[in-house]
Design a protein around this motif. Structure first.
Motif, short mmCIF file in Angstrom:
data_model
loop_
_atom_site.label_atom_id
_atom_site.label_comp_id
_atom_site.label_asym_id
_atom_site.label_seq_id
_atom_site.Cartn_x
_atom_site.Cartn_y
_atom_site.Cartn_z
N LYS A 161 1.14 -0.88 0.01
CA LYS A 161 0.02 0.18 0.20
C LYS A 161 1.43 1.29 -0.37
CE LYS A 161 -0.30 -0.02 4.64
NZ LYS A 161 -1.30 0.37 6.16
N ASN A 184 -4.97 3.38 -4.33
CA ASN A 184 -3.46 2.33 -3.48
C ASN A 184 -3.44 1.71 -2.33
OD1 ASN A 184 -1.72 4.26 -5.55
ND2 ASN A 184 -2.76 5.93 -4.25
N ASN A 185 -4.49 0.93 -2.97
CA ASN A 185 -4.88 -0.21 -1.21
C ASN A 185 -4.17 0.60 0.14
OD1 ASN A 185 -4.99 -1.81 -3.21
ND2 ASN A 185 -2.83 -1.93 -3.30
N ILE A 186 -4.90 2.64 -0.05
CA ILE A 186 -4.79 2.45 1.96
C ILE A 186 -5.77 2.76 2.34
CG2 ILE A 186 -4.45 5.11 2.82
CD1 ILE A 186 -3.33 5.72 0.41
N ASP A 187 -5.53 1.78 4.04
CA ASP A 187 -6.45 1.10 4.71
C ASP A 187 -6.64 2.53 5.46
OD1 ASP A 187 -4.24 1.04 6.14
OD2 ASP A 187 -4.44 -1.46 6.16
N ASN A 206 -10.24 2.69 -2.28
CA ASN A 206 -8.67 2.38 -1.30
C ASN A 206 -9.58 1.34 -0.59
OD1 ASN A 206 -5.68 3.59 -2.12
ND2 ASN A 206 -7.28 5.07 -2.43
#
Length: 304
Positions: A161, A184-187, A206
């Motif tokens: 991420k 961007n796979n941000i959690d 995301n």
């Protein structure tokens, strides 16, 4: 390997119209934009050449594009403000130190893995780096005038991420108004709370899921006007839209849909009414839990 060479630049001379009546130094001072997008360029190289061996146009473009170490005086290029290098195959950001007055840099859709060598571009206000291979956002500490940062669609390794360095974020706290970190796979975004001047925030596609965290972060963004969180798990939470409209009082657009002012006022009033009722119930509960001293004294006398 395709490089930005003299031959390649010379072929682009049709994009630069010679202005009659100007000397060479005067011509350099008139240039504000350079277009080198979609040329399959893999690297920006620093060249040393003799002005006698090349044409006027090749020399002019080299002076503007590279760190020219011979007879060219790069200080003459002081009006260069916009550089287009998107849709190439560039792997490193380098050799742009001469462009100290650059305000817009377009390098999206390349193969860049790190953000570096931007220290001299202190007037940069818009930076486009979407569609690259950047895993960590750093190296922007000296860009005190940066207002827009576009980092969407990084081509990351599976399970990876995009990370944003807290030191870099803090350095942008007073200037950054637009941030795009879509896909961007941000959690989580807790570290972004320092960006108190944000007006437009895009984090669609995301893995954001914590509504309480979002409300806490957005509390620190009083200037926020537009936001896109579509495609995140949090969007499926109960009353997702209502809660964000209440949390961000000046928000005008959420996930592409405009916010009706009457709807906002209704939700704000509804929350205030609910909180007032809750506080009233808490007060009654507290009063019932602790009897007054007089009542307690009377009860004790009866027992005696």
């Amino acid at each position: 390997m395709v490089l930005l060479t003299i031959d390649l630049i010379a072929k682009s001379r049709s994009n630069f119209k010679k202005k009659r009546g100007l000397s060479f130094p005067e011509y350099l001072r008139t240039l504000t934009h350079l277009h080198f997008s979609s040329r399959s360029i893999e690297d920006i190289v620093s060249l040393q050449v003799s002005t006698l061996a090349i044409s006027f146009w090749a020399f002019a473009v080299i002076c503007l594009t590279f760190k020219f170490c011979c007879q060219g005086d790069l200080s003459m290029c002081r009006n260069l403000t916009v550089l287009y290098l998107y849709d190439n195959q560039i792997t490193h950001i380098c050799n742009l130190g001469f462009a100290s007055n650059l305000t817009h840099l377009y390098m999206q859709n390349n193969n860049i893995t790190h953000i570096d060598n931007l220290g001299n571009l202190q007037k940069l206000s818009k930076l486009y780096l979407g569609g690259n291979k950047i895993a960590v956002v750093e190296g922007l500490e000296t860009l005190c005038e940066l207002k827009e940062l576009h980092l969407e669609n990084q081509r990351l390794a599976p399970g990876e991420k995009l990370l944003l360095d807290p030191t870099t974020l803090l350095s942008l706290a007073e200037s950054l108004c637009v941030l795009n970190i879509n896909n961007n796979n941000i959690d989580e975004i807790r570290d972004l709370s320092v960006l108190k001047e944000l007006q437009h925030f895009s984090a669609a596609g995301n893995r954001l899921y914590d509504m309480e965290e979002l409300e806490d972060v957005f509390y620190h963004w009083p200037q926020l006007l537009q936001m896109d969180l579509s495609g995140n798990p949090v969007c499926k939470k109960n009353k997702y839209r209502d809660r964000l409209i209440i949390a961000v009082r000046n928000l005008e657009v959420l996930d592409g849909s405009k916010i009706n002012e009457l709807t906002r006022q209704f939700l704000v009033n509804w929350k205030a009414s609910r909180e007032a009722k809750k506080n009233k119930n808490n007060t009654h509960w507290m009063a019932g839990s602790f009897p007054c001293p007089v009542t307690r004294y009377k009860n004790e006398r009866v027992l005696r």
